[in-house]
Design an enzyme around this catalytic site. Sequence first.
Site, PDB file in Angstrom:
ATOM      1  N   SER A 185       0.811  -1.219   0.000  1.00  0.00           N
ATOM      2  CA  SER A 185       0.000   0.000   0.000  1.00  0.00           C
ATOM      3  C   SER A 185       0.845   1.270   0.000  1.00  0.00           C
ATOM      4  CB  SER A 185      -0.964   0.007   1.190  1.00  0.00           C
ATOM      5  OG  SER A 185      -0.279  -0.209   2.398  1.00  0.00           O
ATOM      6  N   HIS A 236       1.522   5.015   4.520  1.00  0.00           N
ATOM      7  CA  HIS A 236       0.674   5.553   3.459  1.00  0.00           C
ATOM      8  C   HIS A 236       1.040   7.003   3.156  1.00  0.00           C
ATOM      9  CE1 HIS A 236      -2.803   2.471   4.203  1.00  0.00           C
ATOM     10  NE2 HIS A 236      -1.684   1.919   3.753  1.00  0.00           N
TER      11      HIS A 236
END
Length: 289
Positions: A185, A236
């Site tokens: 991610s 992230h």
Amino acid sequence: MEMVTKEPSNGNVSRKRALLCPNCRRLVSADEPQCPYCGLPTPGARWKHAILTRGLNSEKRLIQTIITANVLMYLISLIMTRGGLRLSANPMFFLSPDSRGLLLLGATGTIPIDRLHHWWSLISASYLHGGILHIVFNMLALRQISPLIIHEYGTHRMFVIYTLSGVGGFLLSYLAGVGSTIGASAAVCGLIGSAIYYGKRRGGNYGQAIYRQVGGWALGIALFGVIVPGINNWAHGGGMATGILLSFAMGYNERQPVAFSHRLLAGVCMAATGGTLLWAIFTALFYRL
């Protein structure tokens, strides 16, 4: 292929071998010391550029290679799980590998870096996942965003952004004190960051449409990270910021053609990724056995 040229001084006709520049794909003479269009040194030396271009010239092949590497590392992590597969009723933990196997294969964070000095895990962690839903969601996101990035940045810059955004995201996560973390991610968020930069920088109806759509994805990821426990928001955010910075530094197709430096950096990223994953598998099997 040969092209015929006529020398203006004496009218003699000479033959020069022509080829497509490995970088910009324009027709150039094979004996040119530098491509007159993109500046690639010695475009006729195909052998020198083969290492840098292999596997990075095809959009479909590149995406498939990244997904295949993620799937293979996930399957290996399941094989290395002690006590058999985890068939939990909780979908978030269904078919999840154990933490020891993930640590051996290259999970990153303060524990593997500070205690084991596994700095290489900043690369390998992007190819490890904690469950079937984890890898499925990340690979679906990759397939959705990567064609846009490849179209606007090219395959070489896309792979650089993907690789270094994962490293940047996990490095920020490490500095924030996260003990152990995995997943693609952070790298995918880097691609989202590059799309946000492109949309904002380009402007116009097309750029604004991309900016609004991808900005909505970024907002959704941020909200998901706040609501759902266990999400590494540092990775992230770091991955997205790295993607924006890399896009600013390298440019995109409409403003900056793919340069030799981009191809070289992509080749280095590919070699580093392949070498790191092979090292992770070798060391994991060594300590496991």
